[in-house]
Design an enzyme around this catalytic site. Structure first.
Site, PDB file in Angstrom:
ATOM      1  N   HIS A  33       0.827  -1.213   0.000  1.00  0.00           N
ATOM      2  CA  HIS A  33       0.000   0.000   0.000  1.00  0.00           C
ATOM      3  C   HIS A  33       0.864   1.268   0.000  1.00  0.00           C
ATOM      4  O   HIS A  33       0.434   2.317   0.469  1.00  0.00           O
ATOM      5  CB  HIS A  33      -0.992  -0.003   1.177  1.00  0.00           C
ATOM      6  CG  HIS A  33      -2.115  -0.982   0.977  1.00  0.00           C
ATOM      7  ND1 HIS A  33      -3.333  -0.624   0.470  1.00  0.00           N
ATOM      8  CD2 HIS A  33      -2.166  -2.320   1.178  1.00  0.00           C
ATOM      9  CE1 HIS A  33      -4.115  -1.706   0.391  1.00  0.00           C
ATOM     10  NE2 HIS A  33      -3.420  -2.752   0.810  1.00  0.00           N
ATOM     11  N   ALA A 123      -6.137 -14.506  -5.084  1.00  0.00           N
ATOM     12  CA  ALA A 123      -5.102 -14.868  -4.117  1.00  0.00           C
ATOM     13  C   ALA A 123      -4.185 -13.692  -3.801  1.00  0.00           C
ATOM     14  O   ALA A 123      -3.338 -13.784  -2.918  1.00  0.00           O
ATOM     15  CB  ALA A 123      -4.280 -16.030  -4.658  1.00  0.00           C
ATOM     16  N   SER A 126      -1.992 -11.053  -8.458  1.00  0.00           N
ATOM     17  CA  SER A 126      -2.115 -10.194  -9.645  1.00  0.00           C
ATOM     18  C   SER A 126      -2.449 -10.934 -10.925  1.00  0.00           C
ATOM     19  O   SER A 126      -1.843 -10.689 -11.971  1.00  0.00           O
ATOM     20  CB  SER A 126      -0.840  -9.370  -9.848  1.00  0.00           C
ATOM     21  OG  SER A 126      -0.719  -8.474  -8.805  1.00  0.00           O
ATOM     22  N   SER A 127      -3.432 -11.823 -10.838  1.00  0.00           N
ATOM     23  CA  SER A 127      -3.882 -12.459 -12.073  1.00  0.00           C
ATOM     24  C   SER A 127      -4.444 -11.403 -13.027  1.00  0.00           C
ATOM     25  O   SER A 127      -4.267 -11.505 -14.250  1.00  0.00           O
ATOM     26  CB  SER A 127      -4.944 -13.518 -11.783  1.00  0.00           C
ATOM     27  OG  SER A 127      -6.005 -12.969 -11.048  1.00  0.00           O
ATOM     28  N   ASP A 173       1.687  -3.731  -9.610  1.00  0.00           N
ATOM     29  CA  ASP A 173       1.453  -5.041 -10.213  1.00  0.00           C
ATOM     30  C   ASP A 173       1.745  -5.022 -11.717  1.00  0.00           C
ATOM     31  O   ASP A 173       2.408  -5.900 -12.258  1.00  0.00           O
ATOM     32  CB  ASP A 173      -0.007  -5.485  -9.995  1.00  0.00           C
ATOM     33  CG  ASP A 173      -0.426  -5.366  -8.543  1.00  0.00           C
ATOM     34  OD1 ASP A 173       0.458  -5.265  -7.677  1.00  0.00           O
ATOM     35  OD2 ASP A 173      -1.649  -5.361  -8.282  1.00  0.00           O
TER      36      ASP A 173
HETATM   37  C1  GLA Z   1      -2.968  -4.335  -4.936  1.00  0.00           C
HETATM   38  C2  GLA Z   1      -2.849  -3.163  -5.884  1.00  0.00           C
HETATM   39  C3  GLA Z   1      -1.426  -2.613  -5.888  1.00  0.00           C
HETATM   40  C4  GLA Z   1      -0.963  -2.317  -4.466  1.00  0.00           C
HETATM   41  C5  GLA Z   1      -1.237  -3.506  -3.545  1.00  0.00           C
HETATM   42  C6  GLA Z   1      -0.963  -3.199  -2.103  1.00  0.00           C
HETATM   43  O1  GLA Z   1      -2.170  -5.400  -5.389  1.00  0.00           O
HETATM   44  O2  GLA Z   1      -3.179  -3.566  -7.195  1.00  0.00           O
HETATM   45  O3  GLA Z   1      -1.362  -1.457  -6.692  1.00  0.00           O
HETATM   46  O4  GLA Z   1      -1.541  -1.143  -3.986  1.00  0.00           O
HETATM   47  O5  GLA Z   1      -2.577  -3.952  -3.643  1.00  0.00           O
HETATM   48  O6  GLA Z   1       0.399  -3.002  -1.902  1.00  0.00           O
END
Ligand code: GLA
Length: 389
Positions: A33, A123, A126-127, A173
């Site tokens: 975050h 999960a 980042s799918s 991501d």
């Molecule tokens: C998700 C968001 C990212 C990031 C994370 C937390 O994966 O897509 O941009 O903010 O949460 O670190």
């Protein structure tokens, strides 16, 4: 995966694809975050991702087959305004990305695509970013947007997610999916988008364990946390929490809850910078201490962990006894934890998890030992990407 996508392309569209591309998912080692606060993150791309077999069309239609959704199809025209179609969620990422690419290159050609992937959904790996970036890579490989560099591609993918899908995610991501480096984590400065590879120690493994508590970014409290950070920055008169020191924060007069939210971001930024240093030095004990502090900050200040995830982190941390570290990874409220540990400790951690962890629904954790991988690109016919071939 590549062979499966290419075979399905022939059965779906009657002849061979010309190229296949892939884009990886990611796991974040530390820096949670912080991306939307102009801060620092340290993710690595993983050897699970999205593969697309693709062929350019002579017109401006796009035809898409999603193998992992029972061969579901979507079809649209790049000359028409693109709208989200019904509840077919996977297609929103494809359409959203196509919309962004058309704004970059108004003469973008049409494509036929078959998509498959092996990033577990929901999960926190980042799918969705992997799908967006793979779609961008597919258009580029088929001759659309040849001048799009990986950082621009990531920015378009983020905008697709912000505007079309409606999730206010940061850039982490998509950027690591586009720019990952094999064998390394990537230190990203989310203000100027510079990236620096940090090689993982030779004997270190990256282990991901799924708590089996499903998370959903859009439904979660993600946007609410983001708003709390923006409110703190406004109160402090800065562009972003990146610009705040701990002293400034503690004397700011911010309401207690907002101050705790901001404190997570400020302390996490310095932990992330320090983590890049100690990882480069191969100091896993120092990395372990930083990961423990990061998890405590996410649990106590940012309040984005859930009890099952806390238990899983504690179990792995206890098993490692200081030789490696563990923390929740990703947006929070369920999902996965990540550990960085000496390879020789992997078996002990896996058996501790199998023996002692169950989700609130009684499910065992799923564990992946992953390989830090390269970012998106074209695959040659010899390449195989990911575990499922
Ligand atoms: C998700 C968001 C990212 C990031 C994370 C937390 O994966 O897509 O941009 O903010 O949460 O670190």
């Amino acid at each position: 995966m590549q062979k499966r996508a290419e075979a399905a392309f022939i059965s779906s569209f009657g002849s061979s694809s010309t190229t296949s591309v892939h884009a990886p998912g990611r796991v974040n080692l530390i820096g949670e975050h912080t991306d939307y606060n102009d801060g620092f993150v340290l993710p690595c791309a993983i050897d699970r991702g999205t593969v697309i077999a693709v062929r350019r069309r002579t017109d401006r239609r796009v035809r898409v087959v999603a193998l992992d959704y029972g061969g579901a199809r979507d079809e649209f025209d790049l000359t028409q305004p693109l709208t989200p179609e019904g509840a077919v969620h996977w297609s929103h990422y494809v359409r959203g990305m196509a919309e962004q690419l058309v704004s970059f290159d108004p003469s973008l050609p049409g494509l036929d695509m078959v998509i498959t992937g092996d990033v577990p959904q929901g999960a926190g790996l980042s799918s969705s970013a992997s799908l967006e970036v793979a779609v961008g890579a597919a258009f580029r490989a088929a001759g659309g947007t040849p001048n799009l560099d990986p950082t621009q591609l990531a920015l378009l993918a983020q905008r697709a997610e912000n505007e079309f899908v409606g999730c206010q995610c940061g850039i982490m991501d998509q950027l690591v999916s586009a720019r990952g480096v094999a064998g390394s984590a990537l230190l990203i400065d989310c203000r100027n988008l510079t990236t620096m590879p940090v090689a993982l120690p030779e004997d270190a493994a990256v282990l991901i364990a799924h708590s089996m508590v499903r998370r959903g970014l859009v439904d979660s409290h993600y946007n609410e946390r983001r708003e709390a950070c923006a409110a703190a920055a406004r109160h402090l008169g800065v562009n972003a929490l990146r610009d705040v020191t701990l002293d400034q924060l503690e004397t700011s007069g911010l309401p207690a809850l907002t101050r705790r939210r901001a404190r997570h971001v400020v302390t996490e930024n310095s932990r992330t910078l320090r983590a890049a240093e100690v990882l480069a030095q191969g100091d896993l004990a120092a990395m372990a201490a930083l990961m423990a502090a990061s998890h405590a900050s996410m649990r106590n200040d940012f309040e984005i962990t859930v009890p099952a995830v806390d238990r899983l982190v504690e179990l792995i941390t206890d098993t490692l006894a200081g030789e490696g570290g563990c923390r929740m990874t990703g947006g929070g409220f369920g999902g996965c934890v990540v550990a960085v540990l000496p390879r020789r400790r992997v078996a002990a951690v896996e058996s501790a998890i199998n023996l002692h962890y169950r989700s609130p629904e009684g499910l065992a954790s799923k564990v992946f030992v992953c390989q830090p991988s390269a970012g998106a690109g074209a695959l040659t016919s010899q390449d195989e990407f990911g575990a499922n071939t």
